[in-house]
Design an enzyme around this catalytic site. Structure first.
Site, mmCIF file in Angstrom:
data_model
loop_
_atom_site.group_PDB
_atom_site.id
_atom_site.type_symbol
_atom_site.label_atom_id
_atom_site.label_comp_id
_atom_site.label_asym_id
_atom_site.label_seq_id
_atom_site.Cartn_x
_atom_site.Cartn_y
_atom_site.Cartn_z
ATOM 1 N N GLU A 292 0.815 -1.170 0.076
ATOM 2 C CA GLU A 292 -0.056 0.045 0.056
ATOM 3 C C GLU A 292 0.871 1.357 0.009
ATOM 4 O O GLU A 292 0.762 2.134 0.948
ATOM 5 C CB GLU A 292 -0.864 -0.017 1.177
ATOM 6 N N GLY A 294 1.895 4.991 -0.406
ATOM 7 C CA GLY A 294 1.051 6.450 -0.724
ATOM 8 C C GLY A 294 2.157 7.508 -1.140
ATOM 9 O O GLY A 294 2.343 7.675 -2.143
ATOM 10 N N CYS A 362 0.590 32.734 11.082
ATOM 11 C CA CYS A 362 0.883 33.589 12.216
ATOM 12 C C CYS A 362 1.399 32.602 13.255
ATOM 13 O O CYS A 362 0.537 32.420 14.299
ATOM 14 C CB CYS A 362 -0.227 34.410 12.466
HETATM 15 N N1 LLP Z 1 -1.180 1.780 4.628
HETATM 16 C C1 LLP Z 1 -1.423 2.441 5.991
HETATM 17 C C2 LLP Z 1 -2.202 1.242 6.677
HETATM 18 C C3 LLP Z 1 -1.023 3.566 6.421
HETATM 19 O O1 LLP Z 1 -1.491 3.937 7.538
HETATM 20 C C4 LLP Z 1 -0.168 4.394 5.578
HETATM 21 C C5 LLP Z 1 0.320 5.845 5.964
HETATM 22 C C6 LLP Z 1 0.225 3.979 4.250
HETATM 23 C C7 LLP Z 1 -0.180 2.565 3.917
HETATM 24 C C8 LLP Z 1 0.909 4.644 3.323
HETATM 25 O O2 LLP Z 1 2.194 4.817 3.870
HETATM 26 P P1 LLP Z 1 3.247 5.643 2.970
HETATM 27 O O3 LLP Z 1 3.641 4.804 1.725
HETATM 28 O O4 LLP Z 1 2.398 6.989 2.206
HETATM 29 O O5 LLP Z 1 4.403 6.133 3.828
HETATM 30 N N2 LLP Z 1 1.517 12.567 7.463
HETATM 31 C C9 LLP Z 1 2.824 11.717 7.664
HETATM 32 C C10 LLP Z 1 2.548 10.264 6.954
HETATM 33 C C11 LLP Z 1 1.589 9.520 7.793
HETATM 34 C C12 LLP Z 1 1.398 8.095 7.153
HETATM 35 C C13 LLP Z 1 0.027 7.289 7.762
HETATM 36 N N3 LLP Z 1 -0.064 6.108 7.285
HETATM 37 C C14 LLP Z 1 3.906 12.336 6.900
HETATM 38 O O6 LLP Z 1 3.463 13.570 6.342
HETATM 39 O O7 LLP Z 1 5.060 12.120 6.948
#
Ligand code: LLP
Length: 435
Positions: A292, A294, A362
Site C-alpha cells: 500500500e 502512498g 501567524c
Molecule cells: N497503509 C497504511 C495502513 C497507512 O497507515 C499508511 C500511512 C500507508 C499505507 C501509506 O504509507 P506511505 O507509503 O505513504 O508512507 N503524514 C505523515 C505520514 C503519515 C502516514 C500514515 N499512514 C507524513 O507526512 O510524513
C-alpha cells in the site's frame, strides 16, 4: 539540481527556467496564482507502473498494489490510479466518497482506520467495497452485527500490530506493540472466535503497516514472518486459512540531496523472497502479496510553487516570506521535515546566500525551509519546492482563513486545472446565516 528529487519530466531551459511536463513553471504560477501545486502525470504513472511491475517480477504468486489515498486524493488522481490498474486504500467516509464519485471500482477499494464509525462502515458496505481492514475487536463486533443478515459476504482482513521497531519519526511509527493501530497479537484468538460466528463476514487476509518514510527493508521481511506466524495460528487453532498478506506501505522517498532513493526493485525482491520462503516453510500455497504505497507514488510528482512577497534582513541571514506555508504543508512544523527549493526563473544560477523560507501563517513555527542556499532572491520571484506531493494538500488547513491552493496537472506540454483554488466564498459557505 538533484534530478531524483524532481518530477521525471523536469528540465531547465537555456535561459535557466524550470520546465515540468513541457510547461514553463513560472508562467503557470502567473496564470493560476500561487501557492500552486503542480503534479506531473508522467511521474505518477511511472511510479504506479514501477511498483506493479517490480512486485510481479519478484513474486510468483498473485500481487496487488493499492495506493494509500491519504497521501493525496482528488477526483483526477482517483481516475488516474484506477486507469493504472492499482487498488485504492481509503481511511474515511470522505476518501471513499471522492473515490466513488470519481468512478473508482468499489471492488478495488480497501477501507482502513482505527476508529471507523458505524456510518462509515455502513457507507463501505453499501458501496460493496473489496475489503474492510478490521483494526480492533469493537469494530469487528459492530461489523459482524451490521452484516449478520446480509445476503452477500463482506471480505475482511485483520490488521495486527506486529511489534516491529522502525527507524523513522515517532509520529509515523505504527508497527510497535503499543501503537494505537492494529490488534495485539494475543487478540487474534478472540478475533477468530468472533469471525467464526459472523455469517456475513469472510476473512481473506492479514495486514500490518510498520510506519512511514522507511528506508530499511529488513523490518518488512520480519513483518511478513510475523504475519505468516499469525496465519499459522489461525489455521491450526481455528481452521481459518487466509489467502492474502498485506505488508502495508511506508517505503521512503528522498526529500533532500543527502537522502537517497530506496530501490523499489530490491524492496520488491526482498518482500517476494520473504513471502515465498515463508509460505514454503509453513506448507502454505503462495499467498497473494499486497502493498500500500502512498508517498512513494505521489511525493516526487508534486512541486509546490510560492511567490516571495517580502523579505527581512538580519545580520547573518535573510527571511524570504512566501505566500504559503504550514496551511498547505504542515510537515516541517509537525515532523521537522526538511525540503529543498530553487528559484523557478533561475533554477541553475549560482548560490549567493543562505536564507530562511518563512511561511505566511501567524506562528513562529511556520518555517518552511531553514538555512537553504539560494541565488539572490527578489520579491516577486517564484520559489519551487520539489517532493511536495505527499501529505501536504491532504493535510492542508484554512488556518488564518487562508484559502487552500489550486492543483494543476501537467503532461505533454499542456496543463489542466484539476482542483481550483479555494475561495473566500467557500469559507463562509458552511456558516449559518451566510446569505
Ligand atoms: N497503509 C497504511 C495502513 C497507512 O497507515 C499508511 C500511512 C500507508 C499505507 C501509506 O504509507 P506511505 O507509503 O505513504 O508512507 N503524514 C505523515 C505520514 C503519515 C502516514 C500514515 N499512514 C507524513 O507526512 O510524513
Amino acid at each position: 539540481m538533484d534530478a531524483y528529487l524532481w518530477p521525471l519530466t523536469t528540465v531547465i531551459d537555456d535561459s535557466g527556467r524550470l520546465m515540468i511536463g513541457g510547461c514553463d513553471v513560472v508562467k503557470l504560477a502567473h496564470r493560476y496564482g500561487t501557492p500552486l501545486y503542480l503534479f506531473d502525470e508522467a511521474t505518477i504513472r511511472n511510479a504506479c507502473r514501477n511498483w506493479r511491475t517490480a512486485l510481479a517480477a519478484h513474486y510468483q504468486g498473485e500481487t496487488a498494489v493499492h495506493y494509500a489515498s491519504k497521501a493525496l486524493l482528488n477526483m483526477a488522481l482517483a481516475r488516474l490510479i484506477a486507469d493504472e490498474g492499482l487498488g485504492l486504500d481509503v481511511v474515511s467516509g470522505g476518501e471513499l466518497y471522492v473515490a466513488l464519485r470519481a468512478g473508482f471500482p468499489p471492488q478495488r477499494i480497501h477501507m482502513h482506520g482505527n476508529a471507523k464509525t458505524r456510518t462509515e462502515l455502513e457507507q463501505a458496505l453499501a458501496a460493496g467495497i473489496g475489503q474492510i481492514i478490521v483494526d480492533n475487536l469493537d469494530e469487528l463486533e459492530l461489523l459482524a452485527n451490521l452484516t449478520a443478515h446480509r445476503s452477500s459476504l463482506q471480505a475482511v482482513a485483520l490488521r495486527v500490530a506486529p511489534d516491529i521497531a522502525t527507524d523513522t519519526h515517532a509520529h509515523i511509527q505504527t508497527g510497535h506493540a503499543t501503537s494505537k493501530f492494529g490488534l495485539p497479537l494475543d487478540a487474534l484468538d478472540a478475533a477468530a472466535e468472533r469471525l467464526r460466528i459472523a455469517p456475513g463476514l469472510r476473512l481473506v487476509g492479514l495486514h500490518a503497516h510498520l510506519g512511514s518514510q522507511l528506508f530499511d527493508v529488513n523490518p518488512y521481511t520480519a513483518e511478513i514472518d510475523v504475519l505468516l506466524d499469525s496465519a499459522m495460528l489461525l489455521r491450526e487453532r481455528h481452521g481459518l486459512m487466509i489467502q492474502e498478506i498485506n505488508a502495508g506501505g511506508g517505503m521512503g522517498i528522498p526529500y533532500t540531496a543527502d537522502q537517497h532513493p530506496l530501490d523499489f526493485h530490491t524492496c520488491a525482491a526482498r518482500l517476494g523472497e520473504a513471502l515465498t520462503d515463508g509460505c514454503r516453510r509453513r506448507g502454505f500455497p503462495l499467498l497473494r502479496l499486497v502493498i500500500e504505497p502512498g508517498r512513494s507514488i505521489i511525493a516526487r510528482a508534486g512541486v509546490a510553487l510560492y511567490t516571495i512577497v517580502a523579505t527581512k534582513v538580519l545580520p547573518h541571514t535573510r527571511f524570504l516570506h512566501i505566500d504559503g506555508g504550514m496551511g498547505d504543508n504542515i510537515r516541517p512544523a509537525l515532523y521537522g521535515a526538511r525540503y529543498t527549493a530553487v528559484l523557478a526563473e533561475r533554477a541553475n544560477a549560482p548560490v549567493e546566500e543562505i536564507v530562511e523560507i518563512a511561511g505566511r501563517y501567524c506562528e513562529s513555527g511556520d518555517m518552511l525551509i531553514r538555512a537553504i542556499p539560494l541565488p539572490r532572491a527578489r520579491v516577486g520571484d517564484v520559489l519551487a519546492v520539489p517532493v511536495a506531493g505527499a501529505y501536504t494538500l491532504s493535510m492542508a488547513s484554512t488556518y488564518n482563513l487562508t484559502p487552500r491552493p489550486a492543483v494543476v496537472m501537467v503532461n505533454d506540454r499542456s496543463a489542466r486545472l484539476v482542483q481550483r483554488r479555494e475561495t473566500y466564498e467557500d469559507m463562509v459557505a458552511r456558516d449559518g446565516g451566510a446569505s
